[in-house]
Design a protein around this motif. Structure first.
Motif, PDB file in Angstrom:
ATOM      1  N   ILE A  37       0.866  -1.186   0.000  1.00 27.41           N
ATOM      2  CA  ILE A  37       0.000   0.000   0.000  1.00 27.41           C
ATOM      3  C   ILE A  37       0.900   1.233   0.000  1.00 27.41           C
ATOM      4  N   ILE A  38       0.654   2.122  -0.957  1.00 24.08           N
ATOM      5  CA  ILE A  38       1.439   3.355  -1.043  1.00 24.08           C
ATOM      6  C   ILE A  38       0.504   4.564  -1.107  1.00 24.08           C
ATOM      7  N   LYS A  39       1.001   5.677  -0.652  1.00 24.02           N
ATOM      8  CA  LYS A  39       0.251   6.941  -0.689  1.00 24.02           C
ATOM      9  C   LYS A  39       0.447   7.565  -2.071  1.00 24.02           C
ATOM     10  N   VAL A  40      -0.674   7.934  -2.696  1.00 26.33           N
ATOM     11  CA  VAL A  40      -0.644   8.617  -3.991  1.00 26.33           C
ATOM     12  C   VAL A  40      -1.588   9.808  -3.884  1.00 26.33           C
ATOM     13  N   TYR A  41      -1.066  10.997  -4.169  1.00 29.94           N
ATOM     14  CA  TYR A  41      -1.846  12.219  -4.034  1.00 29.94           C
ATOM     15  C   TYR A  41      -2.661  12.469  -5.296  1.00 29.94           C
ATOM     16  N   GLY A  42      -3.960  12.599  -5.113  1.00 26.14           N
ATOM     17  CA  GLY A  42      -4.897  12.863  -6.189  1.00 26.14           C
ATOM     18  C   GLY A  42      -6.188  13.349  -5.560  1.00 26.14           C
ATOM     19  N   GLU A  43      -7.177  13.688  -6.376  1.00 23.88           N
ATOM     20  CA  GLU A  43      -8.393  14.292  -5.843  1.00 23.88           C
ATOM     21  C   GLU A  43      -9.699  13.635  -6.253  1.00 23.88           C
ATOM     22  N   CYS A  44      -9.817  13.159  -7.476  1.00 19.52           N
ATOM     23  CA  CYS A  44     -11.142  12.815  -7.988  1.00 19.52           C
ATOM     24  C   CYS A  44     -11.161  11.462  -8.700  1.00 19.52           C
ATOM     25  N   SER A  45     -12.322  11.134  -9.264  1.00 17.89           N
ATOM     26  CA  SER A  45     -12.462   9.857  -9.967  1.00 17.89           C
ATOM     27  C   SER A  45     -11.627   9.822 -11.252  1.00 17.89           C
ATOM     28  N   MET A  46     -11.376  10.987 -11.838  1.00 17.30           N
ATOM     29  CA  MET A  46     -10.502  11.032 -13.010  1.00 17.30           C
ATOM     30  C   MET A  46      -9.072  10.672 -12.595  1.00 17.30           C
ATOM     31  N   CYS A  47      -8.661  11.144 -11.428  1.00 16.41           N
ATOM     32  CA  CYS A  47      -7.343  10.788 -10.890  1.00 16.41           C
ATOM     33  C   CYS A  47      -7.274   9.280 -10.667  1.00 16.41           C
ATOM     34  N   VAL A  88       5.979   1.455 -10.567  1.00 15.50           N
ATOM     35  CA  VAL A  88       4.621   1.995 -10.475  1.00 15.50           C
ATOM     36  C   VAL A  88       4.672   3.437  -9.993  1.00 15.50           C
ATOM     37  N   GLN A  89       5.459   3.700  -8.962  1.00 17.21           N
ATOM     38  CA  GLN A  89       5.531   5.069  -8.430  1.00 17.21           C
ATOM     39  C   GLN A  89       6.105   6.036  -9.456  1.00 17.21           C
ATOM     40  N   ARG A  90       7.097   5.606 -10.207  1.00 15.67           N
ATOM     41  CA  ARG A  90       7.664   6.463 -11.271  1.00 15.67           C
ATOM     42  C   ARG A  90       6.618   6.744 -12.349  1.00 15.67           C
ATOM     43  N   LYS A  91       5.892   5.698 -12.731  1.00 17.29           N
ATOM     44  CA  LYS A  91       4.888   5.818 -13.792  1.00 17.29           C
ATOM     45  C   LYS A  91       3.750   6.751 -13.368  1.00 17.29           C
ATOM     46  N   ILE A  92       3.341   6.662 -12.109  1.00 12.96           N
ATOM     47  CA  ILE A  92       2.262   7.518 -11.600  1.00 12.96           C
ATOM     48  C   ILE A  92       2.729   8.969 -11.488  1.00 12.96           C
ATOM     49  N   ALA A  93       3.979   9.180 -11.121  1.00 15.43           N
ATOM     50  CA  ALA A  93       4.508  10.541 -10.975  1.00 15.43           C
ATOM     51  C   ALA A  93       4.681  11.240 -12.328  1.00 15.43           C
ATOM     52  N   SER A  94       4.891  10.473 -13.380  1.00 11.55           N
ATOM     53  CA  SER A  94       5.167  11.105 -14.681  1.00 11.55           C
ATOM     54  C   SER A  94       4.015  11.977 -15.199  1.00 11.55           C
ATOM     55  N   PRO A  95       2.728  11.637 -15.027  1.00  9.78           N
ATOM     56  CA  PRO A  95       1.680  12.554 -15.495  1.00  9.78           C
ATOM     57  C   PRO A  95       1.300  13.640 -14.486  1.00  9.78           C
ATOM     58  N   GLY A  96       1.927  13.643 -13.288  1.00 10.64           N
ATOM     59  CA  GLY A  96       1.675  14.753 -12.369  1.00 10.64           C
ATOM     60  C   GLY A  96       1.213  14.391 -10.969  1.00 10.64           C
ATOM     61  N   TYR A  97       1.135  13.110 -10.646  1.00 17.16           N
ATOM     62  CA  TYR A  97       0.668  12.699  -9.317  1.00 17.16           C
ATOM     63  C   TYR A  97       1.850  12.355  -8.421  1.00 17.16           C
ATOM     64  N   ASP A  98       1.903  12.960  -7.232  1.00 16.09           N
ATOM     65  CA  ASP A  98       2.982  12.672  -6.284  1.00 16.09           C
ATOM     66  C   ASP A  98       2.707  11.348  -5.586  1.00 16.09           C
ATOM     67  N   THR A  99       3.778  10.614  -5.292  1.00 10.48           N
ATOM     68  CA  THR A  99       3.679   9.364  -4.539  1.00 10.48           C
ATOM     69  C   THR A  99       4.573   9.484  -3.310  1.00 10.48           C
ATOM     70  N   GLU A 100       4.603   8.440  -2.500  1.00 10.49           N
ATOM     71  CA  GLU A 100       5.458   8.442  -1.310  1.00 10.49           C
ATOM     72  C   GLU A 100       6.916   8.696  -1.676  1.00 10.49           C
ATOM     73  N   GLN A 101       7.357   8.089  -2.748  1.00 15.08           N
ATOM     74  CA  GLN A 101       8.771   8.119  -3.089  1.00 15.08           C
ATOM     75  C   GLN A 101       9.146   9.190  -4.115  1.00 15.08           C
TER      76      GLN A 101
END
Length: 123
Positions: A37-47, A88-101
């Motif tokens: 389980i990792i923290k991923v910063y986002g806001e909505c269903s589109m995220c 996964v964390q690198r891939k999620i960060a590339s479009p603009g979402y911050d992750t734990e790492q």
């Protein structure tokens, strides 16, 4: 009569074998799977859709579910793909979402729709 008993015994043995075989396949499907389980910063269903899609694009990922309220991404992945979580964390960060790492690139973050611009992770 002897033939019927032999046929019935063969059918029972076959059903028993197939039942045991089917159960062993279920065990094999869950063996070698780990959950993180990792923290991923986002806001909505589109995220949610973008985050989960990015996670699924990485080899070895079996399941990825992001919770909008808790901001937690639950990932099930093959233990043989040890680099999967980092990827996964690198891939999620590339479009603009911050992750734990990883903190996403400022330019990528600014390209997110207004509803997706989450409170930024501190550097």
């Amino acid at each position: 009569m002897k033939t019927i008993k032999l046929l019935l015994a063969t059918v029972i043995a076959l059903v028993t074998f197939l039942s045991a075989s089917a159960q062993s396949h279920k065990t094999q499907r869950t063996a070698g799977i780990s959950t993180t389980i990792i923290k991923v910063y986002g806001e909505c269903s589109m995220c949610k859709k973008k985050i989960e899609t990015a996670a699924y694009s990485i080899a070895g990922i079996k399941s990825a579910v992001w919770n909008e309220d808790s901001k937690l991404l639950t990932i099930k992945y093959s233990v043989f793909k040890k680099e999967a979580i980092d990827n996964v964390q690198r891939k999620i960060a590339s479009p603009g979402y911050d992750t734990e790492q990883y903190r996403s690139d400022d330019a990528a973050y600014l390209k997110l729709p207004d509803c997706c611009q989450h409170q930024r992770k501190q550097s």
